[in-house]
Motif scaffolding. Structure first.
Motif, PDB file in Angstrom:
ATOM      1  N   VAL A  79      58.404-109.630 -47.135  1.00 11.53           N
ATOM      2  CA  VAL A  79      57.965-109.162 -48.454  1.00 11.53           C
ATOM      3  C   VAL A  79      57.401-110.295 -49.286  1.00 11.53           C
ATOM      4  CG1 VAL A  79      58.770-108.232 -50.662  1.00 11.53           C
ATOM      5  CG2 VAL A  79      59.509-107.175 -48.511  1.00 11.53           C
ATOM      6  N   PHE A  80      58.111-111.410 -49.368  1.00 12.96           N
ATOM      7  CA  PHE A  80      57.778-112.425 -50.354  1.00 12.96           C
ATOM      8  C   PHE A  80      56.628-113.338 -49.943  1.00 12.96           C
ATOM      9  CE2 PHE A  80      62.398-111.818 -51.545  1.00 12.96           C
ATOM     10  CZ  PHE A  80      62.089-111.052 -52.651  1.00 12.96           C
ATOM     11  N   LYS A  81      56.412-113.534 -48.644  1.00 12.61           N
ATOM     12  CA  LYS A  81      55.354-114.446 -48.215  1.00 12.61           C
ATOM     13  C   LYS A  81      54.036-113.696 -48.067  1.00 12.61           C
ATOM     14  CE  LYS A  81      57.808-118.298 -46.163  1.00 12.61           C
ATOM     15  NZ  LYS A  81      57.886-119.240 -45.039  1.00 12.61           N
ATOM     16  N   GLY A  82      53.197-113.774 -49.100  1.00  9.34           N
ATOM     17  CA  GLY A  82      51.848-113.233 -48.985  1.00  9.34           C
ATOM     18  C   GLY A  82      51.584-112.011 -49.830  1.00  9.34           C
ATOM     19  N   ASP A  83      52.556-111.104 -49.945  1.00  9.24           N
ATOM     20  CA  ASP A  83      52.270-109.848 -50.627  1.00  9.24           C
ATOM     21  C   ASP A  83      51.930-110.046 -52.094  1.00  9.24           C
ATOM     22  OD1 ASP A  83      52.408-108.259 -48.485  1.00  9.24           O
ATOM     23  OD2 ASP A  83      54.297-107.275 -48.967  1.00  9.24           O
ATOM     24  N   VAL A  84      52.555-111.028 -52.743  1.00  5.95           N
ATOM     25  CA  VAL A  84      52.271-111.227 -54.157  1.00  5.95           C
ATOM     26  C   VAL A  84      50.835-111.674 -54.381  1.00  5.95           C
ATOM     27  CG1 VAL A  84      54.647-111.700 -54.804  1.00  5.95           C
ATOM     28  CG2 VAL A  84      53.186-113.580 -54.069  1.00  5.95           C
ATOM     29  N   LYS A  85      50.149-112.116 -53.327  1.00  5.13           N
ATOM     30  CA  LYS A  85      48.763-112.547 -53.452  1.00  5.13           C
ATOM     31  C   LYS A  85      47.776-111.398 -53.210  1.00  5.13           C
ATOM     32  CE  LYS A  85      49.948-117.191 -51.822  1.00  5.13           C
ATOM     33  NZ  LYS A  85      49.731-118.206 -50.771  1.00  5.13           N
ATOM     34  N   ASN A  86      48.251-110.297 -52.654  1.00  4.56           N
ATOM     35  CA  ASN A  86      47.394-109.150 -52.359  1.00  4.56           C
ATOM     36  C   ASN A  86      47.526-108.141 -53.493  1.00  4.56           C
ATOM     37  OD1 ASN A  86      46.036-106.923 -51.389  1.00  4.56           O
ATOM     38  ND2 ASN A  86      46.887-107.064 -49.318  1.00  4.56           N
ATOM     39  N   LEU A  87      46.609-108.180 -54.438  1.00 11.02           N
ATOM     40  CA  LEU A  87      46.754-107.369 -55.652  1.00 11.02           C
ATOM     41  C   LEU A  87      46.605-105.881 -55.389  1.00 11.02           C
ATOM     42  CD1 LEU A  87      44.934-109.605 -58.280  1.00 11.02           C
ATOM     43  CD2 LEU A  87      47.367-109.496 -57.694  1.00 11.02           C
ATOM     44  N   ASP A  88      45.872-105.494 -54.340  1.00  8.18           N
ATOM     45  CA  ASP A  88      45.754-104.067 -54.012  1.00  8.18           C
ATOM     46  C   ASP A  88      47.090-103.482 -53.573  1.00  8.18           C
ATOM     47  OD1 ASP A  88      43.083-103.822 -54.613  1.00  8.18           O
ATOM     48  OD2 ASP A  88      42.416-104.302 -52.578  1.00  8.18           O
ATOM     49  N   GLU A  89      47.968-104.332 -53.031  1.00 10.31           N
ATOM     50  CA  GLU A  89      49.275-103.869 -52.561  1.00 10.31           C
ATOM     51  C   GLU A  89      50.404-104.341 -53.475  1.00 10.31           C
ATOM     52  OE1 GLU A  89      49.559-105.198 -48.529  1.00 10.31           O
ATOM     53  OE2 GLU A  89      48.011-103.813 -47.804  1.00 10.31           O
ATOM     54  N   ASP A  90      50.041-104.900 -54.617  1.00  8.49           N
ATOM     55  CA  ASP A  90      51.019-105.406 -55.579  1.00  8.49           C
ATOM     56  C   ASP A  90      51.387-104.274 -56.531  1.00  8.49           C
ATOM     57  OD1 ASP A  90      52.128-106.568 -58.006  1.00  8.49           O
ATOM     58  OD2 ASP A  90      51.551-108.506 -57.183  1.00  8.49           O
ATOM     59  N   LEU A  91      52.606-103.758 -56.394  1.00  6.29           N
ATOM     60  CA  LEU A  91      53.030-102.590 -57.163  1.00  6.29           C
ATOM     61  C   LEU A  91      52.929-102.810 -58.663  1.00  6.29           C
ATOM     62  CD1 LEU A  91      54.402 -99.913 -57.797  1.00  6.29           C
ATOM     63  CD2 LEU A  91      56.594-100.973 -57.173  1.00  6.29           C
ATOM     64  N   VAL A  92      53.503-103.900 -59.168  1.00 12.34           N
ATOM     65  CA  VAL A  92      53.505-104.129 -60.613  1.00 12.34           C
ATOM     66  C   VAL A  92      52.081-104.324 -61.128  1.00 12.34           C
ATOM     67  CG1 VAL A  92      54.200-105.744 -62.429  1.00 12.34           C
ATOM     68  CG2 VAL A  92      55.873-104.924 -60.758  1.00 12.34           C
ATOM     69  N   HIS A  93      51.249-104.995 -60.368  1.00 13.73           N
ATOM     70  CA  HIS A  93      49.852-105.177 -60.780  1.00 13.73           C
ATOM     71  C   HIS A  93      49.158-103.830 -60.913  1.00 13.73           C
ATOM     72  CE1 HIS A  93      45.999-107.175 -61.268  1.00 13.73           C
ATOM     73  NE2 HIS A  93      45.490-106.403 -60.324  1.00 13.73           N
ATOM     74  N   GLN A  94      49.387-102.934 -59.953  1.00 15.82           N
ATOM     75  CA  GLN A  94      48.768-101.607 -60.016  1.00 15.82           C
ATOM     76  C   GLN A  94      49.340-100.785 -61.175  1.00 15.82           C
ATOM     77  OE1 GLN A  94      46.071-100.605 -58.425  1.00 15.82           O
ATOM     78  NE2 GLN A  94      46.009-102.608 -57.417  1.00 15.82           N
ATOM     79  N   MET A  95      50.631-100.960 -61.481  1.00 17.90           N
ATOM     80  CA  MET A  95      51.206-100.282 -62.647  1.00 17.90           C
ATOM     81  C   MET A  95      50.546-100.790 -63.929  1.00 17.90           C
ATOM     82  SD  MET A  95      55.269-100.155 -61.663  1.00 17.90           S
ATOM     83  CE  MET A  95      55.762 -99.270 -63.154  1.00 17.90           C
ATOM     84  N   GLU A  96      50.306-102.090 -63.994  1.00 20.36           N
ATOM     85  CA  GLU A  96      49.681-102.656 -65.183  1.00 20.36           C
ATOM     86  C   GLU A  96      48.219-102.241 -65.315  1.00 20.36           C
ATOM     87  OE1 GLU A  96      50.542-106.754 -64.529  1.00 20.36           O
ATOM     88  OE2 GLU A  96      52.481-106.659 -65.567  1.00 20.36           O
ATOM     89  N   LEU A  97      47.555-101.965 -64.201  1.00 20.59           N
ATOM     90  CA  LEU A  97      46.175-101.483 -64.239  1.00 20.59           C
ATOM     91  C   LEU A  97      46.087 -99.992 -64.570  1.00 20.59           C
ATOM     92  CD1 LEU A  97      44.461-103.180 -61.137  1.00 20.59           C
ATOM     93  CD2 LEU A  97      44.224-103.802 -63.552  1.00 20.59           C
ATOM     94  N   CYS A  98      47.185 -99.274 -64.381  1.00 20.28           N
ATOM     95  CA  CYS A  98      47.180 -97.821 -64.590  1.00 20.28           C
ATOM     96  C   CYS A  98      46.927 -97.504 -66.060  1.00 20.28           C
ATOM     97  CB  CYS A  98      48.513 -97.221 -64.135  1.00 20.28           C
ATOM     98  SG  CYS A  98      48.577 -95.411 -64.262  1.00 20.28           S
ATOM     99  N   ARG A  99      45.903 -96.718 -66.337  1.00 17.18           N
ATOM    100  CA  ARG A  99      45.558 -96.391 -67.722  1.00 17.18           C
ATOM    101  C   ARG A  99      46.498 -95.356 -68.324  1.00 17.18           C
ATOM    102  NH1 ARG A  99      40.563 -93.587 -67.247  1.00 17.18           N
ATOM    103  NH2 ARG A  99      41.445 -93.047 -65.219  1.00 17.18           N
ATOM    104  N   LYS A 100      47.154 -94.575 -67.478  1.00 17.64           N
ATOM    105  CA  LYS A 100      48.017 -93.496 -67.959  1.00 17.64           C
ATOM    106  C   LYS A 100      49.357 -94.066 -68.428  1.00 17.64           C
ATOM    107  CE  LYS A 100      44.684 -91.236 -65.963  1.00 17.64           C
ATOM    108  NZ  LYS A 100      44.801 -90.254 -64.894  1.00 17.64           N
TER     109      LYS A 100
END
Length: 266
Positions: A79-100
């Protein structure tokens, strides 16, 4: 409700005809701990819901006794090695991009990554059994979903340091007192309260709700002077783009001559 399940049935998504979508983390026997595939699925769901024009508000919750106990530590390295760099698969990043607007219904433990996911919500409703715990320091995990920065902005730096450096739980009563959660309710009332708040949002002007969430959240990243300038700039842009007919619709609505249906986009 129309029900969707991801292929592994660990992420459930329910769509209501009134524009409310509910995501449930569904791994109760493991207190909804998150595997890599679950985090990717959740990130994809938020991205999908953001683009779904029929969805107005998202409720996020967990099944069983926990909202989420965080990352499944049996697969920590994966989980920790690499995933935080992939923004398409970054859950919190996608939540922050969500307009709703995202309403977190916290039904039990929200631990570490689960705590960070809760902080990525716009509004938090907690059951009386809810507990927020930051165990990064206990287990030697470095935060990467914003807990080290967001929590102090919500509850104050001294309280945040105590929460994170001691790894002691914050119960629902304390979370409400500190302004971390909006409401605390009995467990069997949790989703009802979350839907009540969601319905109140849905009744409002859809376009303005999206714009208002955006200006609040974007402004929080700035100092007050720049945040006020941001609001002014977006207000000017909004009103400059409105037609005479839209102003007339606004006046009719304010005068109470509109229907009881949710306001349409201006």
């Amino acid at each position: 409700m129309d029900n969707y399940q991801s292929s592994n049935k660990l992420i459930l998504v329910d769509y209501e005809p009134n524009g409310i979508a509910t995501i449930t983390i569904n791994r109760p026997k493991s207190l909804n701990s998150l595997t890599k595939s679950m985090m990717i699925d959740l990130a994809k769901e938020f991205k999908k819901l953001d683009g779904n024009e029929s969805v107005r508000v998202v409720i996020l919750t967990g099944s069983g006794r926990a909202f989420s106990s965080g990352v499944d530590l049996t697969s920590a390295e994966d989980v920790f090695k690499g995933d935080v760099k992939n923004l398409d698969e970054d859950l919190v990043h996608q939540m922050e991009l969500c307009r709703k607007p995202i309403i977190g219904a916290i039904n039990g433990f929200a631990i570490t990554a689960g705590f960070e996911i809760a902080l990525a919500c716009d509004i938090l409703i907690a059951s009386k059994s809810a507990q927020f715990i930051d165990t990064h320091a206990r287990f030697g995990i470095f935060p990467s979903w914003g807990l080290s920065q967001k929590l102090s902005r919500v509850i104050g730096s001294n309280r945040a340091r105590e929460v994170s450096l001691t790894a002691r739980p914050v119960n629902a009563e304390m979370a409400e007192k500190w302004g971390l959660v909006n409401h605390v309710v009995d467990g069997d009332e949790l989703l009802k309260k979350a839907r009540d708040v969601a319905v109140a949002i849905v009744r409002n002007n859809e376009d303005l709700v999206l714009r208002y969430k955006s200006v609040i959240n974007d402004g929080l990243r700035l100092d007050l002077g720049h945040a006020l300038a941001l609001e002014k700039d977006r207000a000017h842009s909004y009103y400059d783009g409105m037609t005479k007919e839209q102003f007339e619709k606004m006046q009719i609505f304010i005068a109470g001559r509109s229907s009881n249906k949710p306001p349409s986009k201006m």
